[in-house]
Design an enzyme around this catalytic site. Structure first.
Site, PDB file in Angstrom:
ATOM      1  N   HIS B  49     -47.650  -7.264  24.842  1.00 58.51           N
ATOM      2  CA  HIS B  49     -47.676  -7.832  23.400  1.00 58.51           C
ATOM      3  C   HIS B  49     -48.359  -7.130  22.516  1.00 58.51           C
ATOM      4  O   HIS B  49     -49.720  -6.599  22.669  1.00 58.51           O
ATOM      5  CB  HIS B  49     -48.100  -9.341  23.650  1.00 58.51           C
ATOM      6  N   GLU B 350     -53.120 -16.494  31.354  1.00 59.78           N
ATOM      7  CA  GLU B 350     -51.641 -16.646  30.818  1.00 59.78           C
ATOM      8  C   GLU B 350     -51.522 -15.668  29.862  1.00 59.78           C
ATOM      9  O   GLU B 350     -51.998 -14.675  29.484  1.00 59.78           O
ATOM     10  CB  GLU B 350     -51.473 -18.114  30.458  1.00 59.78           C
TER      11      GLU B 350
END
Lengths: 425, 502
Positions: B49, B350
């Protein structure tokens, strides 16, 4: 770079028959490339009988049938490269092969016969939910462990899929001492031959659950069970019909898929219906001089037909090498479309200029039809028809048509339609 | 007495082990799975990301941005395939476009470059973008990595510098004994250590709450992914996701997306559903249907719909499930527990944990090395030794590789074109493959369109040859997961025996 007149990719039934037929037509510079270290392909692990009834008029086992095809090629001294894997192909018929014997080898062929066969639909492709334990295996993989390596893939099995392979493997598992708890079939009927249902299931008291499927796999190390449910007419599981069957093995026999990665790398046009190459009646693909036959073209029901198609591809490749076959893609061809009730139709094109003798159209019925006929239509005009007592997806249908009848044809279509009061079941 | 004991060999455990392996320390990694990288780091979207979206100032934002910047050098050093193929959020209406602009603003505060593209700008680079797409956010620094290749590579690097890995070793209890920690495994093994690093993924709350009053809870949050065959990759050149949505149960998901894996397949996913079992990664019909149904609708927005107008369900080769460790605090929990000296957490990692993991490992490595006043090793070896991947070589490279090692000419896995040379190497390397699944994770043998139907039996044979096993001893993934259950010749025929006796 090695040069060869005819390169045959795959030394299974289709490739061997193609090689032998091309040789008989006078072609001598042939090379068969085979990825295993033996010729004959998947037949070696199919130790049951029932092969050869059409081609040899006798009942052979898989290895016996393979032996006959191999001997043909050996008698003619056709060169083979074993343990050789074709990693890519180009539109100008250069195939790159690797093998321990040759290293990386580029082969320029004047003509190519694609005969790479097919693979099995896996648990992943079926998207069966659940855990990922050991004990989920395709029928072919189980056959390999049992018949070529001598190992048992489990103790208690549920089989998904009741085509002929699933049925025959059900029997073999029993004979090997594995308990077959149930055969589960998505469709409301088995696509296998009646004789196989009788001889492989009924004779061994193996239950067959129709309109059912495996909706979940259980067990974290090894399979501990599967959940089976009824399905509705849209093949969707019906809530409330779930039941768990304990077993340590789920054997999947749910269809075959032509293996066309090499064809795609060459840019050959593919059919979404057959998942094989688009071909004309001479089995020539969109690339001039490249032919396809056997299970890489469309999935067959009997090996006899695979061999016969291989022979046709070999003969046509020989004719091409002699300058007598189509050049220039499908430009001058007319298209043959799948009408109602017809799937996996081959060929998809007819080259009228090269049409002679008989043209064979092969397809799979999309459902079970009684009181129906398969028809070849040019516009609305019926050119040929074939009646069967029953059409069923498990059996490949062949319609043989005089090429002369197609002279003025346009927009061809094959469909299955009722004869008189014929109704779809 | 160990200097450092790390619980878990996911991305954080591996990165911490690798960071600490530079120092003169004795380090153990405990992994309950039969292979390293067995939990959240294995089954995820494989995305690296950009870091534009986490709330500025949070651990998620800080470590995501730091982690992202490490990927070029890290993957080059460890020979891990990585591509900055970009990530895109598409908007199909003005409300979503509003969210796109908000994400862009958020990116500015996190110092992550993103581009807000209106439809004309979008069409310049993606002319086949669906008609309903009004605009998009594009993040050029986003990318894709193979998550388990990355984690395995970090473990191999750690192992070659002396870190010891204990597989099939499930930590059960952490307790303070005098001035050190005692970690007891389920099988009774005892590890005494000066420092504990808790990288236990969905079980991290268990260990923290054993030693600290600063308790937290990890919710295993399940999601599935579908994998599509290579034939679709030419039309998927960047990750495309819907605009993210808040989850009713806390946190958010980046929503459904389509991702070009670095291995040439296409990944679809994912959904989010809160579980209680920290190990339940079984896919469910509900979850698979959610993804299939979503893509039946979403497909028309994607450039690939110009070639495949409908979502080609038959192109799916497999599905996998994974659990993200969602912390009730909604942010990564990183650092020393306030009331348990020398007990460090990397918990609740996460998404974007895969991206952040390498930076978290460096951060913890530095803290712990300082705490232990550790000295750098003189003989530290960077990188790892791994045979190059046959499939991605040029023809010339393939020729040379075969000339050097003829096992390269033996293709075992047809679908992924994996050679015997690569499989043997995967078994021989540090933290080497011992199971069929471990071979698959290191080489992709069995990961292609036939899912091992053709090659599994040969992989079993090679494992036997390399490890001196019989086929009956080979497992899919350790424990009782035996591939085969007996030999054909070991029949017992009870009826025949009875007759003989009679």
């Amino acid at each position: 770079m090695k040069n060869v007149d005819l390169l045959i990719i795959g030394g299974g039934s289709a490739g061997l028959a193609a090689a032998a037929a091309a040789y008989d037509e006078g072609i001598r510079d042939i090379l068969i490339v085979e990825r295993s270290d033996y010729l004959g392909g998947i037949l070696h692990q199919c130790i049951h009988n029932g092969f050869g009834l059409h081609r040899y008029k006798e009942e052979l086992t898989g290895p016996e049938y393979a032996r006959r095809s191999i001997e043909e090629v050996e008698k003619k001294n056709i060169p083979c490269l074993l343990h050789a894997f074709a990693i890519s192909a180009s539109a100008d018929r250069i195939v790159t092969v690797v093998s321990p014997e040759t290293g990386l080898l580029r082969i320029q062929a004047k003509a190519i016969v694609l005969a790479m066969g097919c693979r099995e639909r896996s648990r992943g492709a079926l998207m069966i939910p659940g855990t990922r334990p050991a004990g989920v295996i395709t029928a072919g993989a189980a056959q390999k462990y049992l018949n070529l390596q001598g190992y048992l893939p489990g103790k208690e099995a549920v089989i998904l899929g009741s085509g002929d392979i699933g049925l025959i493997m059900a029997r073999q598992l029993v004979l090997e001492g594995i308990k077959v708890k149930e055969v589960v079939e998505l469709m409301p009927f088995s696509s296998g031959l009646t004789r196989n249902i009788v001889q492989c299931l009924n004779d061994y008291n193996i239950p067959l659950s129709l309109s059912s499927t495996v909706i979940e796999i259980k067990g974290r190390s090894r399979v501990t069970g599967v959940v089976v449910a009824k399905v509705d007419e849209n093949r969707k599981p019906v809530p409330g019909t779930e039941r768990e069957i304990s077993c340590d093995t789920l054997m999947i026999s749910a269809g075959l898929i032509p293996e066309n990665e090499l064809s795609r790398s060459a840019g050959i046009r593919m059919s979404r219906s057959t998942q094989g190459a688009v071909v004309d009646q001479n089995l020539q693909t969109s690339i001039d001089g490249v032919f396809a036959c056997g299970n890489v073209l469309h999935v067959h029901d009997l090996v006899d037909y695979v061999s016969m198609e291989g022979e046709a591809a070999g003969r046509n490749a020989a004719r091409y090498l002699k300058g007598a076959a189509r050049q220039g893609g499908f430009d001058r061809c007319i298209e043959v479309k799948e009408g109602p009730g017809v799937g996996a139709l081959v060929p998809q094109y007819v080259d009228l200029s090269a049409a002679e003798g008989k043209i064979e159209f092969r397809f799979r019925p999309r459902g079970r039809y009684t009181g129906s006929e398969a028809v070849l239509l040019s516009g609305d005009e019926k050119i040929a028809a074939k009646r069967e007592l029953i059409f069923t997806p498990g059996e490949m249908c062949t319609m043989s048509v005089d090429a002369a009848k197609l002279k003025n044809a346009q927009a061809l279509r094959v469909e299955i339609r009722p004869v008189g009061q014929g109704v779809q079941e | 007495m160990w200097d450092v004991l790390i619980i878990g060999s996911g991305v954080c455990g591996a990165a911490t082990a690798r960071a600490l392996a530079r120092y003169d320390l004795s380090i153990a990694v405990l992994e309950k799975g039969s292979d390293v990288c067995y939990g959240a780091s294995r089954g995820n979207s494989a995305m690296v990301h950009g870091g534009y979206d986490p709330d500025p100032g949070t651990n998620k934002a800080i470590f995501n941005v730091l982690g992202n910047r490490m990927f070029d050098d890290l993957c080059a050093e460890l020979k891990v395939p990585f591509e900055r193929s970009g990530t895109m959020v598409i908007a199909t209406n003005e409300e979503e476009m509003e969210e796109v602009r908000r994400l862009h603003e958020c990116g500015l505060r996190n110092e992550v470059e993103t581009l807000v593209l209106d439809r004309p700008a979008l069409l310049e680079r993606w002319p086949d973008m669906g008609k309903g797409v009004v605009g998009a956010l594009f993040c050029p620094s986003g990318g894709m990595v193979c998550p388990y290749t990355l984690v395995i590579a970090m473990c191999e690097n750690a192992a070659r510098n002396g870190v010891e890995f204990f597989l099939n070793c499930e930590a059960e209890k952490v307790e303070r004994v005098e001035d050190f920690w005692r970690v007891t495994a389920k099988d009774g093994k005892v590890f005494d250590t000066r420092v504990v690093v808790n990288c236990a993924g969905t079980c991290a709350d268990v260990f923290n709450n054993q030693v600290s009053e600063d308790r937290f809870k990890i919710v295993p949050r399940f999601g599935s992914h579908l994998v599509m065959d290579r034939e679709f990759i030419p039309w998927v050149d960047t990750t495309i996701t819907q605009t993210p949505t808040k989850l009713a149960s806390g946190g958010h998901t980046k929503g459904m997306g389509i991702m070009p894996s670095v291995d040439g397949t296409v990944i679809l996913g994912t959904d989010a559903e809160d579980y209680t079992d920290p190990d339940d990664v079984a896919t469910t019909r509900r979850s698979i249907d959610r993804i299939v149904d979503y893509f039946k609708t979403f497909w028309k927005h994607l450039p690939i719909s110009a070639v495949y107008p409908e979502f080609p369900v038959s192109g799916v080769i497999t599905a996998y499930g994974g659990l993200r460790p969602h912390p009730d605090r909604d942010d990564f929990i990183i650092g020393e527990a306030p009331d348990a000296a020398n007990f460090f957490n990397a918990a609740g990692i996460e998404s974007p944990g895969l991206t952040a993991g390498p930076a978290i490992g460096e951060h913890l490595g530095k803290l712990i090395a300082e705490r232990l006043s550790a000295k750098k090793k003189a003989d530290y070896k960077p990188g790892r030794e791994v045979l190059p991947t046959f499939r991605t070589m040029t023809d010339e490279e393939k020729s040379r590789a075969i000339a050097k090692n003829s096992d390269y000419a033996r293709i075992v896995c047809r679908c992924e074109q994996v050679t015997e040379a690569e499989i043997r190497d995967a078994i021989r390397r540090p933290v080497g493959a011992r199971t069929v699944s471990a071979v698959k994770m290191r080489t992709r043998a069995g990961m292609g369109r036939c899912q091992g139907g053709f090659c599994q039996s040969r992989v079993v044979e090679i494992l036997c040859e390399e490890l001196g096993l019989t086929p009956l001893e080979v497992t899919q993934s350790g424990g009782e997961s035996f591939i085969l259950t007996g030999s054909c010749c070991e029949h017992s025929f009870p009826e025949a025996d009875e007759e003989e006796k009679a």
